[in-house]
Scaffold this motif. Structure first.
Motif, PDB file in Angstrom:
ATOM      1  N   GLU A   1     -11.276 -60.424  52.313  1.00  0.00           N
ATOM      2  CA  GLU A   1     -10.200 -59.552  51.807  1.00  0.00           C
ATOM      3  C   GLU A   1     -10.422 -59.396  50.318  1.00  0.00           C
ATOM      4  OE1 GLU A   1      -7.375 -60.373  49.580  1.00  0.00           O
ATOM      5  OE2 GLU A   1      -8.560 -62.144  49.126  1.00  0.00           O
TER       6      GLU A   1
ATOM      7  N   ARG B   1     -12.235 -59.909  36.553  1.00  0.00           N
ATOM      8  CA  ARG B   1     -11.695 -60.120  35.203  1.00  0.00           C
ATOM      9  C   ARG B   1     -12.570 -61.121  34.443  1.00  0.00           C
ATOM     10  NH1 ARG B   1      -9.636 -65.043  34.304  1.00  0.00           N
ATOM     11  NH2 ARG B   1      -8.010 -65.997  35.610  1.00  0.00           N
TER      12      ARG B   1
ATOM     13  N   LYS C   1       3.116 -71.592  42.115  1.00  0.00           N
ATOM     14  CA  LYS C   1       2.176 -71.726  43.226  1.00  0.00           C
ATOM     15  C   LYS C   1       0.935 -72.560  42.862  1.00  0.00           C
ATOM     16  CE  LYS C   1       0.034 -68.056  43.412  1.00  0.00           C
ATOM     17  NZ  LYS C   1      -0.710 -66.822  43.445  1.00  0.00           N
TER      18      LYS C   1
ATOM     19  N   ASP D   1      -2.680 -63.683  46.074  1.00  0.00           N
ATOM     20  CA  ASP D   1      -1.488 -62.849  45.880  1.00  0.00           C
ATOM     21  C   ASP D   1      -0.834 -62.529  47.239  1.00  0.00           C
ATOM     22  OD1 ASP D   1      -3.072 -60.686  46.855  1.00  0.00           O
ATOM     23  OD2 ASP D   1      -1.866 -59.296  45.680  1.00  0.00           O
TER      24      ASP D   1
ATOM     25  N   SER E   1     -12.075 -67.851  44.517  1.00  0.00           N
ATOM     26  CA  SER E   1     -12.127 -66.394  44.682  1.00  0.00           C
ATOM     27  C   SER E   1     -13.142 -65.781  43.726  1.00  0.00           C
ATOM     28  CB  SER E   1     -10.770 -65.789  44.351  1.00  0.00           C
ATOM     29  OG  SER E   1      -9.815 -66.217  45.265  1.00  0.00           O
TER      30      SER E   1
ATOM     31  N   TYR F   1     -13.052 -69.412  39.359  1.00  0.00           N
ATOM     32  CA  TYR F   1     -13.422 -68.144  40.011  1.00  0.00           C
ATOM     33  C   TYR F   1     -14.936 -67.981  39.968  1.00  0.00           C
ATOM     34  CZ  TYR F   1      -8.602 -66.313  39.747  1.00  0.00           C
ATOM     35  OH  TYR F   1      -7.254 -66.113  39.912  1.00  0.00           O
TER      36      TYR F   1
ATOM     37  N   TYR G   1      -9.709 -58.927  42.783  1.00  0.00           N
ATOM     38  CA  TYR G   1      -9.807 -60.326  43.204  1.00  0.00           C
ATOM     39  C   TYR G   1     -10.123 -60.298  44.689  1.00  0.00           C
ATOM     40  CZ  TYR G   1      -7.140 -61.508  38.973  1.00  0.00           C
ATOM     41  OH  TYR G   1      -6.712 -61.638  37.679  1.00  0.00           O
TER      42      TYR G   1
HETATM   43  P1  5GP Z   1      -5.049 -64.907  37.571  1.00  0.00           P
HETATM   44  O1  5GP Z   1      -5.801 -63.785  36.954  1.00  0.00           O
HETATM   45  O2  5GP Z   1      -3.765 -65.208  36.832  1.00  0.00           O
HETATM   46  O3  5GP Z   1      -5.921 -66.135  37.754  1.00  0.00           O
HETATM   47  O4  5GP Z   1      -4.635 -64.490  39.065  1.00  0.00           O
HETATM   48  C1  5GP Z   1      -3.920 -63.345  39.306  1.00  0.00           C
HETATM   49  C2  5GP Z   1      -3.464 -63.279  40.756  1.00  0.00           C
HETATM   50  O5  5GP Z   1      -4.562 -63.023  41.620  1.00  0.00           O
HETATM   51  C3  5GP Z   1      -2.786 -64.538  41.289  1.00  0.00           C
HETATM   52  O6  5GP Z   1      -1.589 -64.157  41.967  1.00  0.00           O
HETATM   53  C4  5GP Z   1      -3.784 -65.071  42.281  1.00  0.00           C
HETATM   54  O7  5GP Z   1      -3.140 -65.795  43.324  1.00  0.00           O
HETATM   55  C5  5GP Z   1      -4.397 -63.785  42.792  1.00  0.00           C
HETATM   56  N1  5GP Z   1      -5.692 -64.035  43.450  1.00  0.00           N
HETATM   57  C6  5GP Z   1      -6.596 -64.978  43.142  1.00  0.00           C
HETATM   58  N2  5GP Z   1      -7.631 -64.909  43.977  1.00  0.00           N
HETATM   59  C7  5GP Z   1      -7.376 -63.918  44.854  1.00  0.00           C
HETATM   60  C8  5GP Z   1      -8.101 -63.369  45.985  1.00  0.00           C
HETATM   61  O8  5GP Z   1      -9.183 -63.815  46.348  1.00  0.00           O
HETATM   62  N3  5GP Z   1      -7.536 -62.343  46.621  1.00  0.00           N
HETATM   63  C9  5GP Z   1      -6.324 -61.821  46.262  1.00  0.00           C
HETATM   64  N4  5GP Z   1      -5.843 -60.821  46.995  1.00  0.00           N
HETATM   65  N5  5GP Z   1      -5.612 -62.313  45.218  1.00  0.00           N
HETATM   66  C10 5GP Z   1      -6.139 -63.340  44.516  1.00  0.00           C
END
Ligand code: 5GP
Length: 201
Positions: A75, A44, A21, A107, A40, A56, A85
């Motif tokens: 959300e 973490r 993705k 996600d 976002s 982020y 997130y």
């Molecule tokens: P990572 O920690 O690997 O960057 O992201 C982990 C997951 O969190 C990924 O599937 C990503 O798409 C999801 N994610 C990132 N930002 C957001 C958000 O704002 N809201 C939600 N619900 N999921 C998110």
């Protein structure tokens, strides 16, 4: 293309982990400059060279909770145990005020929630690997997870696949170049649609 007209549309890409993705989202951002990436917020810690405000907005768990209580998120999800997130309202407003369409990398549950919220003003796309077996092989090749973590991700992917029917479009990421072309076609057709009644309100 940046313009002065306020936007109110969004494009959402969701997928189980390891489906490619983020590669697709990066490709689309390089191709269409009227798309603005929604940065976002997360509780973490930054990984590697990640910068606050770029990949982020890195918030402490306390600040994240405070923003939840102040209703600052469109959300949010606890995507992994204890790790939150979410999408800040201010981020969506910022991109719309620039006259751009918001592009989400989010996600699966978050993607469904955003589609519910924005309705016809949203295009929601679900990306998936051709099979869970191929997903497992890709995660092994990527080499970033332990065998236990890979099994967890595959289990989660199996569960997330059950949400596929809630999306406007499903793209199978078998051959990446084909998948990128399909993502372009789908996005272009949505972007070229005239704005909906909701937009003109
Ligand atoms: P990572 O920690 O690997 O960057 O992201 C982990 C997951 O969190 C990924 O599937 C990503 O798409 C999801 N994610 C990132 N930002 C957001 C958000 O704002 N809201 C939600 N619900 N999921 C998110």
């Amino acid at each position: 293309m940046k313009n002065n007209k306020r936007e109110s549309r969004v494009v959402i890409f969701s997928a189980p982990s390891g489906s490619g993705k983020s590669t697709i989202v990066k490709h689309l951002l390089g191709k269409y400059n009227n798309l603005g990436f929604s940065v976002s917020a997360t509780s973490r810690a930054p990984r590697g060279s990640e910068q606050d405000g770029k990949e982020y907005y890195f918030l402490t768990p306390d600040l994240f909770r405070k923003y939840i209580s102040e209703d600052k998120f469109v959300e949010y999800e606890e995507v992994y145990d204890g790790l939150f997130y979410g999408t800040l309202r201010s981020e969506v407003e910022r991109i719309w005020n620039e006259g751009r369409v918001v592009l989400f990398d989010i996600d699966v549950k978050g993607g469904l929630n955003l589609k519910k919220l924005y309705g016809d003003n949203a295009l929601s796309v679900f990306i998936k690997a051709p099979s869970l077996e191929i997903l497992r092989e890709r995660l092994v090749k990527r080499g970033t997870d332990t065998p236990e973590a890979i099994e967890k991700r595959v289990d989660k992917a199996r569960y997330e696949l059950s949400f596929e029917p809630g999306f406007d479009k499903v793209i199978v990421n078998d051959i990446l170049s084909d998948c990128l072309l399909e993502a372009e076609k789908t996005t272009e057709s949505f972007l070229s649609r005239s704005t909906t009644k909701q937009t003109l309100k």
